[in-house]
Design an enzyme around this catalytic site. Sequence first.
Site, short mmCIF file in Angstrom:
data_model
loop_
_atom_site.label_atom_id
_atom_site.label_comp_id
_atom_site.label_asym_id
_atom_site.label_seq_id
_atom_site.Cartn_x
_atom_site.Cartn_y
_atom_site.Cartn_z
N ASP A 63 0.84 -1.19 0.00
CA ASP A 63 0.00 0.00 0.00
C ASP A 63 0.88 1.25 0.00
O ASP A 63 1.81 1.36 0.81
CB ASP A 63 -0.90 -0.01 1.24
CG ASP A 63 -2.03 1.00 1.14
OD1 ASP A 63 -2.49 1.25 0.02
OD2 ASP A 63 -2.44 1.54 2.18
N HIS A 76 -2.98 14.70 0.44
CA HIS A 76 -3.16 13.84 1.61
C HIS A 76 -1.95 13.93 2.54
O HIS A 76 -2.11 14.03 3.76
CB HIS A 76 -3.35 12.39 1.13
CG HIS A 76 -3.51 11.40 2.23
ND1 HIS A 76 -4.59 11.39 3.09
CD2 HIS A 76 -2.73 10.34 2.61
CE1 HIS A 76 -4.48 10.39 3.95
NE2 HIS A 76 -3.35 9.74 3.67
N GLU A 130 -10.36 4.94 3.38
CA GLU A 130 -9.37 5.60 2.53
C GLU A 130 -9.69 5.27 1.08
O GLU A 130 -9.78 4.09 0.71
CB GLU A 130 -7.94 5.17 2.87
CG GLU A 130 -7.43 5.80 4.16
CD GLU A 130 -5.95 5.59 4.39
OE1 GLU A 130 -5.38 6.31 5.23
OE2 GLU A 130 -5.35 4.69 3.74
N GLU A 140 -8.88 4.61 -2.45
CA GLU A 140 -7.73 4.19 -3.23
C GLU A 140 -8.19 3.41 -4.46
O GLU A 140 -9.37 3.11 -4.62
CB GLU A 140 -6.80 3.29 -2.39
CG GLU A 140 -6.30 3.90 -1.09
CD GLU A 140 -5.21 3.09 -0.45
OE1 GLU A 140 -4.47 2.38 -1.18
OE2 GLU A 140 -5.07 3.16 0.78
N ASP A 147 -9.25 1.12 1.87
CA ASP A 147 -8.32 0.66 2.91
C ASP A 147 -8.86 1.14 4.26
O ASP A 147 -8.47 2.20 4.76
CB ASP A 147 -6.92 1.21 2.64
CG ASP A 147 -5.87 0.61 3.55
OD1 ASP A 147 -6.06 -0.53 4.00
OD2 ASP A 147 -4.86 1.27 3.81
N ARG A 179 -7.94 4.79 13.16
CA ARG A 179 -7.02 5.90 13.35
C ARG A 179 -6.39 5.95 14.74
O ARG A 179 -5.21 6.31 14.86
CB ARG A 179 -7.75 7.23 13.07
CG ARG A 179 -8.22 7.39 11.63
CD ARG A 179 -7.08 7.22 10.64
NE ARG A 179 -7.52 7.53 9.27
CZ ARG A 179 -6.80 7.30 8.19
NH1 ARG A 179 -5.61 6.73 8.29
NH2 ARG A 179 -7.26 7.61 6.99
N GLN A 233 -3.84 3.33 14.82
CA GLN A 233 -2.74 3.74 13.94
C GLN A 233 -1.84 4.77 14.60
O GLN A 233 -0.61 4.68 14.53
CB GLN A 233 -3.31 4.29 12.63
CG GLN A 233 -2.24 4.69 11.62
CD GLN A 233 -2.84 5.21 10.32
OE1 GLN A 233 -4.06 5.26 10.15
NE2 GLN A 233 -1.98 5.58 9.38
N LYS A 285 -4.59 -1.34 10.00
CA LYS A 285 -4.95 -1.55 8.59
C LYS A 285 -5.37 -2.99 8.32
O LYS A 285 -5.53 -3.39 7.16
CB LYS A 285 -3.74 -1.23 7.70
CG LYS A 285 -3.21 0.19 7.83
CD LYS A 285 -4.15 1.19 7.20
CE LYS A 285 -3.53 2.58 7.18
NZ LYS A 285 -4.35 3.53 6.41
N THR A 339 -9.81 -4.65 3.79
CA THR A 339 -9.43 -3.90 2.59
C THR A 339 -10.41 -4.32 1.51
O THR A 339 -10.30 -5.40 0.94
CB THR A 339 -7.99 -4.21 2.17
OG1 THR A 339 -7.10 -3.96 3.26
CG2 THR A 339 -7.59 -3.36 0.97
N THR A 344 -4.14 6.80 -0.52
CA THR A 344 -5.31 7.68 -0.51
C THR A 344 -5.24 8.71 -1.63
O THR A 344 -4.24 9.41 -1.77
CB THR A 344 -5.42 8.39 0.85
OG1 THR A 344 -5.43 7.42 1.88
CG2 THR A 344 -6.69 9.22 0.93
N GLU A 381 -8.45 13.69 7.39
CA GLU A 381 -8.02 14.99 6.89
C GLU A 381 -8.99 16.10 7.24
O GLU A 381 -8.62 17.27 7.31
CB GLU A 381 -7.82 14.93 5.37
CG GLU A 381 -6.69 14.01 4.93
CD GLU A 381 -6.56 13.95 3.43
OE1 GLU A 381 -6.12 14.94 2.83
OE2 GLU A 381 -6.91 12.89 2.86
#
Length: 310
Positions: free
Chosen positions: A8, A15, A81, A83, A115, A119, A122, A135, A139, A233, A253
């Site tokens: 990834d 981003h 996310e 992607e 994804d 948070r 993370q 993560k 997915t 992202t 974000e």
Amino acid sequence: MATRNFSDFYCSLEHTVNCTKLLLGKTDINRNWYTVPMVYNGRTSSLVVSGTPVHRPCGVFPSEKSNGKPTFQPEIHMDFELEMGVFLSKPLERGQRLDINSCRDHIFGFVLLNDWSARQIQLFEMAPLGPFHSKGSGTSISPWIVTAEALELAMCPRVTPQTVPPPRHLTRSEDLDATYDIELSVKIQRNGQSFTVCESNLNELYWTPLQQLTHLASAGEGLSTGDILGTGTISSSRTNDKGEKSGLGCLFERKDPANRLSSVPNDLADTFLMDGDWVVFEGWCRNPETKKVLFGFGTCKGQLLPAVPL
């Protein structure tokens, strides 16, 4: 696809600027980000097809509920996310390097990819090594792979210029800026209402998928048929008619007050995803000159379910 490897990337300038500001309180991005595409290796066990529900994961992080003590608990800031996934067809033997001028020969096709990101987990686990359990809960990918041959109709130059000349192995003799005009959107469905929270385009990435794939194989680790890479992202700097940033590819974000969107619930950037929410991605290949839609990717959707009881 029999997928052995999933990597990834972290390749959107918008981003990266937003995350650097929120995480580190600064606007300067590390110099290495402009030199090569940033990437980490994930795990294929997280891959699920569109429509498969995802449970809110549990992990270790400090919270008000635990009085600031790192505790194993359900994630409280669950995110998506936006992607795209790139499936590979032609393998590359271990010990060889991929020539960027022939890397398109190794691409089978593209899918939409969500994804899912925890948070709080993370933030606690990422330094100094990188994300892991944050993560791993899911997915999601769209069920139909749009082939490389079909994507040729949407090939176009990049929109975001590379301000630093890339290293030799990432410089094409032809089509240096080649990418694809793929318009993307994200909707969140909650309590019978639907909110559009992002509109972006693959061609706005700083590092193109062709550069990503070439760099992925540049150390000689080889490639396997069925491997998939995530583009990272896909956040855009575009704004809507109110001057608000409409192209941000995740909720994290939007924790920056300057990035709030008036068309969605005010608390969305604070609550993140709630149990029962559906996240729906859609994507369309367009003619780069006329912007006419050529064909779509279908949907990539998933519902967030409550955490499995501890």
